[in-house]
Motif scaffolding. Structure first.
Motif, mmCIF file in Angstrom:
data_model
loop_
_atom_site.group_PDB
_atom_site.id
_atom_site.type_symbol
_atom_site.label_atom_id
_atom_site.label_comp_id
_atom_site.label_asym_id
_atom_site.label_seq_id
_atom_site.Cartn_x
_atom_site.Cartn_y
_atom_site.Cartn_z
ATOM 1 N N ALA A 230 0.828 -1.195 0.000
ATOM 2 C CA ALA A 230 0.000 0.000 0.000
ATOM 3 C C ALA A 230 0.869 1.254 0.000
ATOM 4 O O ALA A 230 1.993 1.255 0.483
ATOM 5 N N GLY A 231 0.327 2.326 -0.566
ATOM 6 C CA GLY A 231 1.018 3.598 -0.551
ATOM 7 C C GLY A 231 1.912 3.847 -1.740
ATOM 8 O O GLY A 231 2.657 4.814 -1.785
ATOM 9 N N GLU B 10 3.863 10.203 -9.413
ATOM 10 C CA GLU B 10 2.448 10.499 -9.352
ATOM 11 C C GLU B 10 1.938 10.308 -7.913
ATOM 12 O O GLU B 10 2.640 9.817 -7.050
ATOM 13 N N LYS B 11 0.693 10.672 -7.695
ATOM 14 C CA LYS B 11 0.072 10.448 -6.397
ATOM 15 C C LYS B 11 0.122 8.965 -6.065
ATOM 16 O O LYS B 11 -0.231 8.127 -6.880
ATOM 17 N N ALA B 12 0.559 8.651 -4.867
ATOM 18 C CA ALA B 12 0.759 7.255 -4.482
ATOM 19 C C ALA B 12 -0.557 6.496 -4.479
ATOM 20 O O ALA B 12 -1.556 6.957 -3.947
ATOM 21 N N SER B 13 -0.562 5.305 -5.091
ATOM 22 C CA SER B 13 -1.706 4.399 -5.075
ATOM 23 C C SER B 13 -1.218 3.027 -4.658
ATOM 24 O O SER B 13 -0.050 2.687 -4.852
ATOM 25 N N ASP B 14 -2.110 2.220 -4.101
ATOM 26 C CA ASP B 14 -1.726 0.884 -3.678
ATOM 27 C C ASP B 14 -1.226 0.072 -4.865
ATOM 28 O O ASP B 14 -1.877 0.012 -5.909
ATOM 29 N N VAL B 15 -0.074 -0.564 -4.698
ATOM 30 C CA VAL B 15 0.454 -1.472 -5.717
ATOM 31 C C VAL B 15 -0.103 -2.856 -5.411
ATOM 32 O O VAL B 15 0.287 -3.494 -4.442
ATOM 33 N N ASN B 16 -1.027 -3.333 -6.233
ATOM 34 C CA ASN B 16 -1.732 -4.586 -5.966
ATOM 35 C C ASN B 16 -1.026 -5.813 -6.510
ATOM 36 O O ASN B 16 -1.263 -6.929 -6.045
ATOM 37 N N THR B 17 -0.161 -5.632 -7.502
ATOM 38 C CA THR B 17 0.435 -6.790 -8.164
ATOM 39 C C THR B 17 1.763 -6.412 -8.819
ATOM 40 O O THR B 17 1.912 -5.311 -9.350
ATOM 41 N N VAL B 18 2.714 -7.337 -8.735
ATOM 42 C CA VAL B 18 4.045 -7.143 -9.321
ATOM 43 C C VAL B 18 4.539 -8.486 -9.849
ATOM 44 O O VAL B 18 4.317 -9.517 -9.219
ATOM 45 N N CYS B 19 5.207 -8.495 -10.992
ATOM 46 C CA CYS B 19 5.815 -9.735 -11.486
ATOM 47 C C CYS B 19 6.972 -9.406 -12.421
ATOM 48 O O CYS B 19 7.050 -8.306 -12.972
ATOM 49 N N PHE B 20 7.881 -10.370 -12.584
ATOM 50 C CA PHE B 20 8.988 -10.207 -13.523
ATOM 51 C C PHE B 20 8.505 -10.460 -14.940
ATOM 52 O O PHE B 20 7.629 -11.293 -15.183
ATOM 53 N N ALA B 21 9.106 -9.752 -15.894
ATOM 54 C CA ALA B 21 8.735 -9.909 -17.304
ATOM 55 C C ALA B 21 9.260 -11.212 -17.879
ATOM 56 O O ALA B 21 8.607 -11.839 -18.713
#
Length: 258
Positions: free
Chosen positions: A7-8, A35-46
Motif C-alpha cells: 500500500a502507498g 504520481e500520487k501514491a496508489s496501492d500497488v496490488n500486483t508485481v511480477c517479472f517480465a
C-alpha cells in the motif's frame, strides 16, 4: 529474486545471493512513482532475466520498470493505459514482451510492452459514478465505457472482478501452448478465454462463492480452483490417462470439463 507491492505506492525487490537475502542495488530498488501514491496490488517479472518488472496499481495504470535504472531514474520505464479502474493482478507470458492484467473495470487486457508510453498522455476526467468493488456491484453505466487512449492489444470480458483481488493467468506453454487465458470470478466460476479471439471457450461452475485464484498444472491437463466457499476443486479433461493419483482430501472435489 522476489518482488512485491504494498500500500502507498511502494514496491521492492530482493535477490537471493550466496544463500542470503540482499537488497538489490547500492541503496536498494525500492521505487515510488512521481504520481500520487496508489496501492500497488500486483508485481511480477517480465522474464527470467529479472531486469524488467511489471506492476499494477489502483491508479489504473500498468507500469514497466527496468531494474537497471531504478537508482538513476526512480520512475517507470514505461506506462500502459487502458484500464478504467484499478489493477488486481498481472501475469507475464515469460517472453519479456506480453503480459495480461485483471482490472476492477471487469475485464482482462493483453499488453505488448512495445506500445508503452513514457508518461500519462490521456486525462479521463472526472468519474460520474461512485462505487467500491469490495461491496458494491459494478455500475451499469460504466460497463460500456472505453478508455480513449487504450494501448492494450486485446480485451476479455465475461467474468466478474469484485470483492477481492482476483487473479488471471496465461495457460501453461507445455500442455496448451499458452493458447488460453484463465481467471476466477466473483460469482464462483472459472473462465477460460481463447487468447487470440477472446471467446470464452469454457466456464467451470461448481463453487458457491468467489473464486479468487486458480492454477493450471504445468504438464497435465488439469486445473485447481480455490474459493471463499472453502473448497478446492480439481478440474480434469476426461480420459486423461497420464494424470497423477487424485487427492482424497475431503475439501477437494473432482470435476471434469469438455
Amino acid at each position: 529474486m522476489v518482488v512485491g507491492g504494498v500500500a502507498g505506492g511502494w514496491g521492492c525487490g530482493f535477490s537471493w545471493s550466496w544463500g542470503q537475502w540482499v537488497r538489490v542495488g547500492s541503496v536498494g530498488v525500492t521505487y515510488r512513482g512521481e504520481e500520487k501514491a496508489s496501492d500497488v496490488n500486483t508485481v511480477c517479472f517480465a522474464d527470467e532475466s529479472g531486469h524488467l518488472i511489471f506492476s499494477g496499481s489502483d491508479d489504473n495504470l500498468c507500469k514497466v520498470w527496468d531494474r537497471r535504472c531504478f537508482i538513476a531514474r526512480g520512475k517507470p520505464a514505461g506506462i500502459m493505459m487502458g484500464h478504467l479502474e484499478g489493477i488486481t493482478f498481472i501475469d507475464s507470458r515469460g517472453d519479456g514482451r506480453y503480459f495480461i492484467s485483471n482490472g476492477k473495470d471487469q475485464c482482462i487486457k493483453l499488453w505488448d510492452v512495445r506500445k508503452m508510453s513514457s508518461n500519462v498522455t490521456c486525462d479521463l476526467g472526472v468519474r460520474t459514478y461512485d462505487w467500491d468493488y469490495r461491496w458494491m456491484e459494478y455500475p451499469t453505466q460504466a460497463r460500456n465505457l472505453k478508455h480513449p487512449c487504450d494501448q492494450s492489444v486485446a480485451t476479455y470480458k465475461g467474468h466478474s472482478v469484485l470483492r477481492t483481488l482476483i487473479r488471471c493467468y496465461f495457460s501453461p506453454e507445455y500442455s496448451s501452448g499458452q493458447k488460453y487465458i484463465y481467471t476466477g470470478s466473483n460469482e464462483g466460476s472459472v473462465y477460460i478465454y481463447d487468447l487470440v479471439n477472446g471467446v470464452i471457450v469454457s466456464k467451470l461452475d461448481y463453487h458457491m462463492s468467489t473464486v479468487r485464484d486458480c492454477s493450471w498444472h504445468p504438464h497435465y491437463p488439469m486445473l485447481v480452483s480455490s474459493s471463499w466457499d472453502g473448497d478446492l476443486v480439481k478440474w480434469e479433461f476426461p480420459g486423461n490417462e497420464a494424470a497423477p493419483a487424485l487427492s482424497r482430501d475431503r475439501n477437494i472435489q473432482i470435476r471434469y470439463w469438455d
